[in-house]
Design a protein around this motif. Structure first.
Motif, PDB file in Angstrom:
ATOM      1  N   ARG A  73      40.684  40.077  39.135  1.00  0.00           N
ATOM      2  CA  ARG A  73      39.458  39.344  38.809  1.00  0.00           C
ATOM      3  C   ARG A  73      38.247  40.262  38.966  1.00  0.00           C
ATOM      4  NH1 ARG A  73      39.940  33.919  38.154  1.00  0.00           N
ATOM      5  NH2 ARG A  73      41.900  32.946  38.837  1.00  0.00           N
ATOM      6  N   HIS A 125      38.479  39.185  33.634  1.00  0.00           N
ATOM      7  CA  HIS A 125      39.784  39.616  34.131  1.00  0.00           C
ATOM      8  C   HIS A 125      39.993  41.082  33.776  1.00  0.00           C
ATOM      9  CE1 HIS A 125      40.954  35.243  34.330  1.00  0.00           C
ATOM     10  NE2 HIS A 125      41.603  35.689  35.385  1.00  0.00           N
ATOM     11  N   PRO A 178      45.213  37.538  33.971  1.00  0.00           N
ATOM     12  CA  PRO A 178      45.071  38.997  33.961  1.00  0.00           C
ATOM     13  C   PRO A 178      45.615  39.619  32.679  1.00  0.00           C
ATOM     14  CG  PRO A 178      46.859  38.328  35.410  1.00  0.00           C
ATOM     15  CD  PRO A 178      46.163  37.076  34.993  1.00  0.00           C
TER      16      PRO A 178
END
Length: 265
Positions: free
Chosen positions: A101, A126, A228
């Motif tokens: 993050r 991300h 992600p």
């Protein structure tokens, strides 16, 4: 033979007194100088500009001009990597070296005297599933740290008003699932190529890798899919549209990316 008579003593004393009185008036020292009028210019006088005002003016003139503002959170080593000619910087700071993050802010320094100013963000973002690395290799699931130029854009959807050269192409279509099962569809609707191991000035779809295939490639800023990435940076779709309309090739934009601790060095 007759003897001359002396003047009477009574006449000598008045003459002596008269001489003393004339000497005491100060006539022999000349006319006394006239006093300068109060406020007249002169040494120590308070004229139109007093000594205090002059000192204040000289002190103000001696004060150095304020230094141009720097980008918050960037240390001297990171700042030194930003090219002198760059006038836009998209800063992506990760929570941790192993975290996926990040937070993204776009800065501009069109006014060099004022320095860097935040013009958009902060936005949630991300990065790679495994975090960040200063030696990216294919398949490591980490985003490469560093400062890279941004010269080319594209996407599956029509150009939303990008200032960078924009390549609309169906090959930007993607499907499947992300690391947490989230759908990847639409992730490449808008992209900006990060010039890591690629040739600047060509479509983001170009597969030439100057450092070799083993060093990875295809590192983009693209639409966030809620999880992600393999090594890219992703931000929400509306933010991608805003970024595309703001990044200006005339301002030589760059991305500054890495975990926050590394960027502070």
């Amino acid at each position: 033979m007759s003897v001359p008579r002396r003047p009477p003593a009574l006449l000598t004393a008045p003459l002596l007194v008269l001489a003393l009185l004339l000497t005491g008036t100060g006539c022999t020292s000349g006319t006394a100088p006239a006093k300068a009028p109060v406020g007249a210019p002169g040494k120590g006088a308070a004229g139109p500009e007093s000594d205090a005002a002059s000192v204040r003016r000289e002190s103000a003139a001696a004060e150095p001009a304020p230094s141009p503002a720097e980008i918050p959170g960037l240390g001297p080593l990171t700042r030194a990597e930003i090219p002198e000619g760059a006038r836009q910087a998209f800063v992506v700071a990760g929570e941790d070296e192993d975290a996926h993050r990040s937070s993204a802010v776009l800065y501009s320094r069109e006014d060099l005297a004022r320095g860097w100013v935040a013009v958009a963000g902060p936005w949630d973002a991300h990065n790679g599933m495994e975090g960040w690395t200063d030696h990216h290799v294919a398949g490591d699931r980490r985003s490469p740290k560093g400062v890279y130029s941004l010269t080319d854009a594209g996407g599956r959807l029509p150009d939303p008003g990008a200032l960078l050269p924009y390549d609309e192409h169906p090959r930007f279509a993607v499907d499947g699932e992300g690391f947490f099962g989230e759908p990847l569809e639409g992730s490449f609707d808008y992209v900006v190529a990060i010039n890591y191991n690629r040739t600047a000035g060509v479509t983001p779809l170009d597969r030439h890798r100057p450092l070799g295939l083993g060093r990875g490639g295809g590192i983009w800023i693209h639409v966030d899919h809620g999880g992600p990435t393999q090594g890219c940076v992703s931000i929400p779709e509306e933010r991608m549209e805003e970024l595309l309309r703001t990044l200006d090739p005339e301002l030589d934009p760059v991305i500054v990316m890495g975990d926050a601790e590394t960027l502070e060095r």
